[in-house]
Design an enzyme around this catalytic site. Structure first.
Site, PDB file in Angstrom:
ATOM      1  N   THR A   1       0.828  -1.208   0.000  1.00  0.00           N
ATOM      2  CA  THR A   1       0.000   0.000   0.000  1.00  0.00           C
ATOM      3  C   THR A   1       0.865   1.263   0.000  1.00  0.00           C
ATOM      4  O   THR A   1       0.702   2.143  -0.857  1.00  0.00           O
ATOM      5  CB  THR A   1      -0.925  -0.012   1.241  1.00  0.00           C
ATOM      6  OG1 THR A   1      -1.620  -1.252   1.250  1.00  0.00           O
ATOM      7  CG2 THR A   1      -1.907   1.124   1.221  1.00  0.00           C
TER       8      THR A   1
ATOM      9  N   LYS B   1       4.617   4.699  18.680  1.00  0.00           N
ATOM     10  CA  LYS B   1       4.648   6.068  18.160  1.00  0.00           C
ATOM     11  C   LYS B   1       4.994   7.071  19.262  1.00  0.00           C
ATOM     12  O   LYS B   1       5.773   8.002  19.035  1.00  0.00           O
ATOM     13  CB  LYS B   1       3.302   6.397  17.510  1.00  0.00           C
ATOM     14  CG  LYS B   1       3.047   5.570  16.244  1.00  0.00           C
ATOM     15  CD  LYS B   1       1.616   5.678  15.784  1.00  0.00           C
ATOM     16  CE  LYS B   1       1.348   4.891  14.518  1.00  0.00           C
ATOM     17  NZ  LYS B   1      -0.104   4.768  14.223  1.00  0.00           N
TER      18      LYS B   1
HETATM   19  N1  HSE Z   1      -2.987   0.671  12.335  1.00  0.00           N
HETATM   20  C1  HSE Z   1      -2.567   2.034  12.372  1.00  0.00           C
HETATM   21  C2  HSE Z   1      -3.755   2.900  12.770  1.00  0.00           C
HETATM   22  C3  HSE Z   1      -2.029   2.419  11.030  1.00  0.00           C
HETATM   23  O1  HSE Z   1      -4.868   2.383  12.898  1.00  0.00           O
HETATM   24  O2  HSE Z   1      -3.583   4.085  13.016  1.00  0.00           O
HETATM   25  C4  HSE Z   1      -1.057   3.543  11.035  1.00  0.00           C
HETATM   26  O3  HSE Z   1       0.092   3.304  11.783  1.00  0.00           O
END
Ligand code: HSE
Length: 403
Positions: free
Chosen positions: A11, A200
């Site tokens: 993607t 994050k």
């Molecule tokens: N799985 C993650 C989300 C995608 O839902 O934000 C982006 O890191």
């Protein structure tokens, strides 16, 4: 001409190629020279794809091609991606990535390697997808002492919580619907248990402090215990529930980092971030509050952030852009010592016991609900709160920290 290779044609990888092609004029102008995707590395073939002739299966072709100066690592994972990134940086080839897992785990080592080899390891897309947040922390807010960062860093959980809040639905049914629509992964654990947000906030905390904040040491709680009943109270109180990833620089030099659901005012800027959107709320000692908002995932938003890093690399060929993230570990504050206010939903038959336990504090009932009531506690240390909850046993139906 600057030659680029893309590792992974999924993607994000196909998005990177698309952004470079669609915005060619702007991208080339801002790079100061023409960018060309020379190779796309993937295990699969893509017959009929417009870039079919660029697909290769052997990384050695890329690493041994002296023309390649920038590599986009959008494969994910911490195995092969780590090996390829190290090999590229050691050859002086810059790497741009969306791979938050790898950045969180090996960020300082890879940044050091980039510096030693006069190239760059850039990761704007690793946090908040298309939202510019790494560059603001590295460039724009450099005169600030960042006091705290609080983010809604996961789109899947924000989508689920928004639906629960608006429709009064249960976690399980919203998750199922989100999976059917392709908004949530078939294995949703990394999202709903908070691990994705944890990686994050580890990256953001490391940039905030300049030291390494180890994601594995961050207290992390997901949203699986949040119920429709909790939202009845949240809505009645003018509040909402969000999965927040928080990091605070404490006066004693320690860092308080955590991921957990929080009850917060609907009017708070983060309370207004709904659906799949992400936001990062940064408090600096001079600027005060600022917030960065946008799409935290998706093909083109994430690819746009990767390509912005490619442009930065093209502008800085042979030079390393400064990034303060040392290998030395930051000292994390003990979660058990943190004082928080709590929303506690409790069994009405144990009201006296519950009120006696938490002392005089704000309470709430919702008309039509006869079996439960809520308490909004004063600040209480987590270790003391846990003990009180244990002593109250089944009388406590649920509890959520207050922001
Ligand atoms: N799985 C993650 C989300 C995608 O839902 O934000 C982006 O890191």
């Amino acid at each position: 001409m600057v030659q680029v290779a893309v590792l992974g044609y999924g993607t994000v990888g196909s998005g990177v190629v698309e952004v470079i092609e669609k915005n060619k004029d702007m991208v080339n102008k801002k790079s100061g020279q023409e960018l060309n995707v020379k190779y796309i590395l993937d295990l699969k073939d893509f017959p009929g794809d417009p870039y079919e002739e660029k697909i290769i299966h052997d990384f050695d072709t890329i690493i041994n091609d002296a023309e390649i100066s920038i590599i986009c690592e959008v494969m994910g994972g911490v195995g092969v991606a780590y090996q390829f990134t190290k090999a590229a940086l050691m050859k002086g080839k810059s790497v741009c990535t969306s791979n938050k897992e790898l950045v969180a785990k090996h960020g300082p080592e890879l940044l050091k390697l980039a510096k030693e080899n006069q190239c760059n390891y850039l990761f704007e897309a690793s946090v908040g997808g298309g939202i510019p947040i790494i560059r603001p922390l590295n460039y724009s807010l450099t005169a600030e002492k960042i006091e705290s960062i609080t983010g809604i860093l996961n789109g899947t959980t924000n989508y689920i919580l928004t639906k629960m809040q608006r429709e009064g639905a249960d976690f399980d049914s919203v998750l199922k619907e989100a999976q059917e629509k392709g908004y949530a992964e078939r294995n949703p654990e990394a999202d709903v248990e908070g691990h994705d947000a944890c990686r994050k906030i580890a990256i953001l905390s490391s940039l905030m402090t300049g030291q390494n904040v180890d994601s594995e040491k961050i207290y992390t709680e997901g949203i699986t215990k949040i119920t429709a009943d909790d939202f009845v109270y949240a809505n009645a109180a003018g509040k909402t529930i969000k999965l927040l990833a928080k990091s605070q620089a404490l006066a004693n030099g320690q860092v308080l980092a955590m991921v957990a659901p929080f009850l917060l005012d609907k009017e708070h800027p983060l309370g207004m971030v709904n659906d799949v959107f992400n936001a990062v709320f940064v408090t600096g000692n001079m600027l005060g509050d600022s917030m960065y908002y946008g799409r935290g995932a998706g093909k083109l938003p994430t690819a746009s952030a990767v390509v912005s890093d490619v442009i930065d690399c093209a502008r800085h060929l042979g030079k390393t852009i400064m990034c303060f993230w040392e290998e030395e570990d930051a000292v994390l504050a003990d979660q058990a010592d943190v004082a928080s206010r709590y929303f506690v939903r409790a069994d009405v038959s144990a009201k006296e016991q519950v009120l006696a336990a938490f002392g005089p504090c704000e309470t709430m009932t919702v008309p039509g609900r006869e079996n439960d009531f809520a308490v909004f506690t004063d600040p209480i240390r987590e270790r003391d709160f846990e003990k009180l909850c244990e002593s109250l046993g089944a009388a406590v139906l649920s509890h959520i920290r207050m922001f």
